[in-house]
Design a protein around this motif. Sequence first.
Motif, PDB file in Angstrom:
ATOM      1  N   VAL A 109       0.843  -1.204   0.000  1.00 33.31           N
ATOM      2  CA  VAL A 109       0.000   0.000   0.000  1.00 33.31           C
ATOM      3  C   VAL A 109       0.874   1.248   0.000  1.00 33.31           C
ATOM      4  N   LEU A 110       1.952   1.216   0.784  1.00 31.62           N
ATOM      5  CA  LEU A 110       2.850   2.368   0.862  1.00 31.62           C
ATOM      6  C   LEU A 110       3.505   2.648  -0.489  1.00 31.62           C
ATOM      7  N   LEU A 111       3.945   1.611  -1.200  1.00 31.93           N
ATOM      8  CA  LEU A 111       4.551   1.803  -2.520  1.00 31.93           C
ATOM      9  C   LEU A 111       3.560   2.431  -3.493  1.00 31.93           C
ATOM     10  N   ALA A 112       2.300   2.007  -3.406  1.00 31.59           N
ATOM     11  CA  ALA A 112       1.284   2.606  -4.272  1.00 31.59           C
ATOM     12  C   ALA A 112       1.037   4.065  -3.906  1.00 31.59           C
ATOM     13  N   LEU A 113       1.056   4.371  -2.595  1.00 32.14           N
ATOM     14  CA  LEU A 113       0.874   5.756  -2.165  1.00 32.14           C
ATOM     15  C   LEU A 113       2.045   6.629  -2.593  1.00 32.14           C
ATOM     16  N   LEU A 114       3.263   6.091  -2.552  1.00 27.30           N
ATOM     17  CA  LEU A 114       4.421   6.843  -3.021  1.00 27.30           C
ATOM     18  C   LEU A 114       4.314   7.109  -4.519  1.00 27.30           C
ATOM     19  N   THR A 115       3.841   6.132  -5.261  1.00 23.55           N
ATOM     20  CA  THR A 115       3.618   6.324  -6.695  1.00 23.55           C
ATOM     21  C   THR A 115       2.605   7.436  -6.930  1.00 23.55           C
ATOM     22  N   LEU A 116       1.526   7.413  -6.145  1.00 22.19           N
ATOM     23  CA  LEU A 116       0.506   8.451  -6.258  1.00 22.19           C
ATOM     24  C   LEU A 116       1.064   9.813  -5.872  1.00 22.19           C
ATOM     25  N   ASP A 117       1.881   9.833  -4.832  1.00 21.48           N
ATOM     26  CA  ASP A 117       2.489  11.096  -4.385  1.00 21.48           C
ATOM     27  C   ASP A 117       3.355  11.702  -5.481  1.00 21.48           C
ATOM     28  N   PHE A 118       4.224  10.892  -6.098  1.00 20.47           N
ATOM     29  CA  PHE A 118       5.065  11.388  -7.186  1.00 20.47           C
ATOM     30  C   PHE A 118       4.219  11.861  -8.360  1.00 20.47           C
ATOM     31  N   LEU A 119       3.108  11.174  -8.572  1.00 18.65           N
ATOM     32  CA  LEU A 119       2.273  11.472  -9.727  1.00 18.65           C
ATOM     33  C   LEU A 119       1.533  12.789  -9.584  1.00 18.65           C
ATOM     34  N   ILE A 120       0.980  13.080  -8.397  1.00 20.61           N
ATOM     35  CA  ILE A 120       0.034  14.190  -8.312  1.00 20.61           C
ATOM     36  C   ILE A 120       0.410  15.286  -7.320  1.00 20.61           C
ATOM     37  N   ARG A 121       1.382  15.068  -6.422  1.00 19.84           N
ATOM     38  CA  ARG A 121       1.622  16.095  -5.388  1.00 19.84           C
ATOM     39  C   ARG A 121       1.986  17.441  -6.006  1.00 19.84           C
ATOM     40  N   GLY A 122       2.926  17.426  -6.938  1.00 18.21           N
ATOM     41  CA  GLY A 122       3.299  18.680  -7.571  1.00 18.21           C
ATOM     42  C   GLY A 122       2.163  19.271  -8.380  1.00 18.21           C
ATOM     43  N   PHE A 123       1.430  18.418  -9.093  1.00 17.03           N
ATOM     44  CA  PHE A 123       0.357  18.894  -9.961  1.00 17.03           C
ATOM     45  C   PHE A 123      -0.799  19.481  -9.159  1.00 17.03           C
ATOM     46  N   VAL A 124      -1.163  18.833  -8.060  1.00 17.28           N
ATOM     47  CA  VAL A 124      -2.332  19.257  -7.282  1.00 17.28           C
ATOM     48  C   VAL A 124      -1.990  20.395  -6.320  1.00 17.28           C
ATOM     49  N   LEU A 125      -0.880  20.267  -5.604  1.00 22.84           N
ATOM     50  CA  LEU A 125      -0.575  21.219  -4.538  1.00 22.84           C
ATOM     51  C   LEU A 125       0.205  22.437  -5.020  1.00 22.84           C
ATOM     52  N   TYR A 126       0.785  22.364  -6.222  1.00 27.09           N
ATOM     53  CA  TYR A 126       1.601  23.478  -6.696  1.00 27.09           C
ATOM     54  C   TYR A 126       1.176  23.915  -8.107  1.00 27.09           C
ATOM     55  N   PRO A 127      -0.024  24.503  -8.226  1.00 29.30           N
ATOM     56  CA  PRO A 127      -0.412  25.041  -9.539  1.00 29.30           C
ATOM     57  C   PRO A 127       0.453  26.227  -9.948  1.00 29.30           C
ATOM     58  N   SER A 128       1.075  26.873  -8.946  1.00 31.69           N
ATOM     59  CA  SER A 128       2.057  27.945  -9.172  1.00 31.69           C
ATOM     60  C   SER A 128       1.478  29.115  -9.951  1.00 31.69           C
ATOM     61  N   ASN A 129       0.203  29.379  -9.771  1.00 34.12           N
ATOM     62  CA  ASN A 129      -0.410  30.507 -10.465  1.00 34.12           C
ATOM     63  C   ASN A 129       0.191  31.836 -10.037  1.00 34.12           C
ATOM     64  N   ASP A 130       0.709  31.890  -8.811  1.00 35.61           N
ATOM     65  CA  ASP A 130       1.197  33.155  -8.281  1.00 35.61           C
ATOM     66  C   ASP A 130       2.709  33.311  -8.385  1.00 35.61           C
ATOM     67  N   VAL A 131       3.386  32.417  -9.112  1.00 37.32           N
ATOM     68  CA  VAL A 131       4.839  32.502  -9.188  1.00 37.32           C
ATOM     69  C   VAL A 131       5.264  33.783  -9.907  1.00 37.32           C
ATOM     70  N   ALA A 132       6.225  34.474  -9.332  1.00 39.57           N
ATOM     71  CA  ALA A 132       6.821  35.668  -9.929  1.00 39.57           C
ATOM     72  C   ALA A 132       8.327  35.461  -9.980  1.00 39.57           C
ATOM     73  N   PHE A 133       8.927  35.775 -11.107  1.00 37.94           N
ATOM     74  CA  PHE A 133      10.368  35.584 -11.246  1.00 37.94           C
ATOM     75  C   PHE A 133      10.880  36.505 -12.344  1.00 37.94           C
ATOM     76  N   ALA A 134      12.194  36.612 -12.415  1.00 40.88           N
ATOM     77  CA  ALA A 134      12.860  37.328 -13.498  1.00 40.88           C
ATOM     78  C   ALA A 134      14.134  36.569 -13.825  1.00 40.88           C
ATOM     79  N   ARG A 135      14.435  36.452 -15.097  1.00 42.17           N
ATOM     80  CA  ARG A 135      15.646  35.751 -15.521  1.00 42.17           C
ATOM     81  C   ARG A 135      16.205  36.429 -16.757  1.00 42.17           C
ATOM     82  N   ILE A 136      17.507  36.214 -16.990  1.00 43.63           N
ATOM     83  CA  ILE A 136      18.184  36.739 -18.166  1.00 43.63           C
ATOM     84  C   ILE A 136      18.271  35.644 -19.222  1.00 43.63           C
TER      85      ILE A 136
END
Length: 662
Positions: A109-136
């Motif tokens: 069960v833990l391995l499946a949860l880790l797979t799910l975590d890798f799959l969706i944690r960034g996508f769900v918890l970090y939509p990053s709509n408010d990200v502000a940055f500057a680069r050259i």
Amino acid sequence: MTSWRRVTAATSSATLRLIAFIFLRWIPGHHFVPIVFTSLAVYLSTLFSLLRDDGVQDRRKEKPRKRTSKLPPSSVPAKTSESALKTLLTGLPSARSPALTWTTALINVLLALLTLDFLIRGFVLYPSNDVAFARIGYISPTTANLLLREPDPAQWPVVISYQEETAQKWVEEGKVYKLDDSTDFTAAVTLKKLKPVTHYRYSLSNNKTGSFVTSPEPGSSAATRMSFVTSSCLKPNFPYNILSHPLRVPGVEQMSAAISKLPALLRPAFMLFLGDFIYIDVPFRFGSSMSHYRSEYRRIYSSPSWTITQAANQPRALDLPWIHTLDDHEIENDWSAGNKTAPYPAAADPFIHYHVRANPPIPRNAFAPPDEVTYFSFVNGPASFFMLDTRTYRSEPAQENSTILGSAQLQSLLAYLSAPEPAGVRWKFVASSVPFTKNWHVGTTDTWGGFLDERRAVFEAMWRAERELGIRVVLLSGDRHEFGATRFLDPSLDNLAPSDFAEGAGVGIHEFSVGPLSMFYLPIRSYYQTDDQDVAIKYAPNGNSKFGLIDIEDGLDELGSESGSVRASVLTYSLYVDGDVVWKYQLSVPLDHRGADATVANSALPFPPGKVLEDHVLPAGWVLLAKNAIGRAEELGKCTALKATALYNDLLEKMRKTERLD
């Protein structure tokens, strides 16, 4: 007798554990995800069925029998230990210990949860709509392209200022009064009236700051040297680490740490990133709309790795100017359907706003309207560059008249190769997102290996440029998640020795293909030389983070005991794997070498052969040999299947013609 339910439970458990390990630590392929969760469903349903089995329940309730064995008491715990190990390894329920049963189930069960975590944690918890940055992005002797993103209206207008590091006065370049969703709240500003080879700081009114160094004026004394880094392919949090930020990119941090250890003269002027900045379809495509593509760019630029430093004087990754080419995972795997077919228009939108706007200018002879051009050209110090787009204009590979560049881009590249360069420019770099060599034997048709007629036309123009202009051509590429260095011999030369066709250092146009910057590396070894056209120099497949540092400077090139040494523009290629230098190679252009007027002692050759300076790549052992065999077997199987399909289609066509009624 073993029941089918126990076989099913053990098989599904083993499948889940193996596939989850491969997915999290080896290759995050999208096809592994359903296998993991299907295996878990089969395993749990079978496990509960076994636990409900009357026999298992009865055996649990039975009182311990008297030990009748004549073996000494010390042998009994061993049997229990063996049973516990069997339960933990196989996932089967234990008749002796419910705790062991639930422990082994919890592992799955833990391995499946880790797979799910890798799959969706960034996508769900970090939509990053408010990200502000500057680069050259691209920097010239007198200008610098700055890209910014600021979605907060409270920060508008954004005021952009810059100053020399040694000066006190800030110069206001301008203001961005409003940003909107049409560009995903990005804007590009060109800082002008700068001085060559000068350190600058920039500051935005929303507290975004950074620094950069302008490039030298062509033909100046400072233009004799230059260094830059190149790589491709990055994916956050891979190999997977549950304790890591889901948007962390370890390879970016390793590169920044490696760069910070270099002497000031060797610090790279820019990163030439050759595609797959995002992986829209790895490990799973959540959509193909413009908003999905934009969100992937925002997530990458939200990564803490851009600003993480290990020491106070270490430069941030965000302060390194990045310029970009496009590849397939920024659109769709192995994309070859042109620039009008979905999802290309949705994918191109953020690539243009986040990358093209800060990129170098398009070639002087683009042979297409400027707003339809996504290939670029520029000069920096002793080198000129042509950055190809091998996705937007390509057609289906391995067909009659297949094109990887399209007509306009091909003509532009040929014009670039034939054009003389300004005084002091000794090198022409052609950057491609996919390798020129056909020495990779898996996915060959997705590279230039699927467009060999066009490749031949380009190579002929390159060999001619080397002979007539006295400028050395070097090819840079990525995509393969491995490193491969290859030579391409000019067939018009009649003084080549048999040794020139053997693997290793020597003469010819050189290609350095490197990646990934932060991603998986291929488990199957598929790069090897099969003919005298593509001569293998070095193959380094291992490593989750690989990049090349290219340094060019004027110096002395030792041509051998008989020829002595000559003044030359010397290129040193350093391959970094997981933060360490593992291989170095040297090329040179004698400074008095100008085509037919060459006075160098060995002018019978177009240029001196390349030389290996260092080699710390681990030699091929039996494991590598076995994987090579697997790669060749896979290639043979694929070729056999293709030939069988072709024969079958030919047979059907003949039957159709025979049975046709006129």
